[in-house]
Scaffold this motif. Structure first.
Motif, PDB file in Angstrom:
ATOM      1  N   PHE A  32     -18.900  21.626  12.815  1.00 30.45           N
ATOM      2  CA  PHE A  32     -18.977  23.091  12.844  1.00 30.45           C
ATOM      3  C   PHE A  32     -20.289  23.481  13.508  1.00 30.45           C
ATOM      4  O   PHE A  32     -21.366  23.283  12.934  1.00 30.45           O
ATOM      5  CB  PHE A  32     -18.912  23.647  11.420  1.00 30.45           C
ATOM      6  N   LEU A  36     -22.004  28.911  15.145  1.00 30.80           N
ATOM      7  CA  LEU A  36     -21.016  29.499  14.244  1.00 30.80           C
ATOM      8  C   LEU A  36     -21.581  29.601  12.825  1.00 30.80           C
ATOM      9  O   LEU A  36     -21.250  30.526  12.079  1.00 30.80           O
ATOM     10  CB  LEU A  36     -19.727  28.678  14.252  1.00 30.80           C
ATOM     11  N   THR A 200     -21.490  29.577  21.833  1.00 26.17           N
ATOM     12  CA  THR A 200     -20.685  28.506  21.232  1.00 26.17           C
ATOM     13  C   THR A 200     -19.737  27.899  22.258  1.00 26.17           C
ATOM     14  O   THR A 200     -19.059  28.625  22.997  1.00 26.17           O
ATOM     15  CB  THR A 200     -19.864  29.049  20.047  1.00 26.17           C
ATOM     16  N   PHE A 202     -16.542  26.603  22.688  1.00 20.82           N
ATOM     17  CA  PHE A 202     -15.245  26.501  22.028  1.00 20.82           C
ATOM     18  C   PHE A 202     -14.335  25.491  22.720  1.00 20.82           C
ATOM     19  O   PHE A 202     -13.205  25.260  22.278  1.00 20.82           O
ATOM     20  CB  PHE A 202     -14.560  27.872  21.977  1.00 20.82           C
ATOM     21  N   VAL A 206     -13.602  22.252  16.856  1.00 17.47           N
ATOM     22  CA  VAL A 206     -14.343  22.939  15.797  1.00 17.47           C
ATOM     23  C   VAL A 206     -13.656  22.676  14.464  1.00 17.47           C
ATOM     24  O   VAL A 206     -12.436  22.835  14.343  1.00 17.47           O
ATOM     25  CB  VAL A 206     -14.418  24.461  16.052  1.00 17.47           C
ATOM     26  N   ASN A 207     -14.435  22.279  13.484  1.00  9.86           N
ATOM     27  CA  ASN A 207     -13.899  22.018  12.150  1.00  9.86           C
ATOM     28  C   ASN A 207     -13.753  23.346  11.403  1.00  9.86           C
ATOM     29  O   ASN A 207     -14.748  23.951  11.002  1.00  9.86           O
ATOM     30  CB  ASN A 207     -14.847  21.078  11.391  1.00  9.86           C
ATOM     31  N   TRP A 208     -12.525  23.788  11.219  1.00 11.06           N
ATOM     32  CA  TRP A 208     -12.275  25.048  10.508  1.00 11.06           C
ATOM     33  C   TRP A 208     -11.880  24.799   9.058  1.00 11.06           C
ATOM     34  O   TRP A 208     -11.446  25.713   8.365  1.00 11.06           O
ATOM     35  CB  TRP A 208     -11.174  25.846  11.201  1.00 11.06           C
ATOM     36  N   GLY A 212     -16.328  22.952   7.204  1.00  9.18           N
ATOM     37  CA  GLY A 212     -16.844  23.796   8.274  1.00  9.18           C
ATOM     38  C   GLY A 212     -17.368  25.119   7.760  1.00  9.18           C
ATOM     39  O   GLY A 212     -18.429  25.175   7.145  1.00  9.18           O
ATOM     40  N   PRO A 213     -16.611  26.208   7.984  1.00 14.21           N
ATOM     41  CA  PRO A 213     -17.124  27.538   7.608  1.00 14.21           C
ATOM     42  C   PRO A 213     -17.350  27.713   6.112  1.00 14.21           C
ATOM     43  O   PRO A 213     -18.266  28.437   5.704  1.00 14.21           O
ATOM     44  CB  PRO A 213     -16.036  28.483   8.122  1.00 14.21           C
ATOM     45  N   TYR A 214     -16.535  27.054   5.289  1.00 14.51           N
ATOM     46  CA  TYR A 214     -16.677  27.225   3.838  1.00 14.51           C
ATOM     47  C   TYR A 214     -17.940  26.544   3.320  1.00 14.51           C
ATOM     48  O   TYR A 214     -18.692  27.111   2.509  1.00 14.51           O
ATOM     49  CB  TYR A 214     -15.433  26.686   3.131  1.00 14.51           C
TER      50      TYR A 214
END
Length: 302
Positions: A32, A36, A200, A202, A206-208, A212-214
């Motif tokens: 990630f 981001l 970024t 893209f 990307v680890n979603w 990643g975002p969490y």
């Protein structure tokens, strides 16, 4: 108790930022991007900003001076972060971070010259110990070739931006509520998100997922809460003391946690920085405790 609020908020900031610094690379290593993570950080500023406004009775200062000061403080911090991303793309981190870490020097000079803040000889020893500790704590044994001078100009820009931001925090606290300052910092952070997204790549995976975002949100929340506590620390304490203290102690906590996680013995230069940081903490804490009561009679008589 009120005299100790600056120290309590400063230590909470360093604790949260220390843990944040030790964990911040985890989302990037999991795929990630850091840019981001910045966008996620900007969103994690919203909950503490709303909590702060609730504490202030939902009274947001909206006069032109407050709006300009609040947004300026936020843009100096958020804009500096985006510039740092670009600096790290063009130059070596082992040179960039020690330069940026000395931003309290700007804060100290501006506070001394413009806010007329002062301290005792012991306080100055603590300040110089903290300033000396910061680049030592940023030391890295890894070496890479530095190409061109763009990275240096960008690093100096971040150095100035973050130094002025800390001074502006104290300056704004003289006429604004800390809650309003932080709200505008949150708004500024969100305004800079498009720039981070444009930086970024893209084209790369990307680890979603959860890593990643969490995970980034959980880690960046430490940064956001720490930033709110920093605003309160500047409200109750001198910028000339709060800035070097928070900048010197947080890396020590980061290093200690990193040692526990990665089981790596720090370089002797980093160890020297840790010793100086602890010394500065003791000196500045004592100085701040004694300076606050001394200032009370003058405030009462006024």
């Amino acid at each position: 108790m009120k005299n100790r609020l600056w120290l309590i908020f400063s230590l909470v900031t360093t604790a949260f930022w220390g843990v944040w610094g030790a964990l911040i690379e985890l989302p990037e290593k999991a795929g990630f991007p850091a840019t981001l993570s910045y966008a996620v950080w900007a969103l994690t500023m919203i909950p503490p900003a709303l909590v702060a406004l609730k504490i202030a009775g939902w009274r947001l200062e909206r006069d032109r001076r407050s709006v300009v000061l609040g947004l300026l403080i936020g843009l100096l911090g958020a804009g500096g972060q985006v510039v740092l991303f670009q600096a790290l793309r063009t130059g070596p981190a082992y040179l960039i971070f020690p330069i940026i870490s000395l931003s309290p020097v700007v804060t100290i000079l501006m506070s001394w010259l413009l806010l007329k803040e002062s301290t005792s000889r012991r306080g100055w020893v603590g300040i110089f110990a903290a300033v000396a500790a910061i680049p030592l704590l940023s030391y890295s044994g890894n070496r890479q070739e530095a190409q061109g001078s763009l990275w240096l100009m960008l690093a100096l820009l971040v150095f100035l931006a973050w130094g002025v931001q800390a001074w502006a925090l104290k300056f704004a606290n003289e006429t604004m509520k800390a809650e309003s300052i932080f709200f505008y910092m949150m708004v500024s952070g969100i305004l800079v998100v498009p720039a981070a997204l444009l930086m970024t790549d893209f084209g790369q995976p990307v680890n979603w997922g959860a890593g990643g975002p969490y995970l980034a949100a959980a880690i960046q929340s430490l940064n956001s809460v720490g930033a709110l506590c920093l605003v309160y620390a500047f409200r109750y304490g001198k910028a000339i003391i709060v800035s070097p203290l928070t900048n010197a102690v947080a890396p020590v906590i980061t290093i200690i946690i990193s040692l526990a996680i990665y089981r790596v013995v720090p370089h002797y230069i980093v160890t020297a920085g840790m010793v100086l940081a602890v010394l500065s903490t003791l000196l500045l804490a004592i100085e701040g405790e004694e300076a606050a009561p001394a200032a009370e009679p003058a405030a009462t008589s006024a």
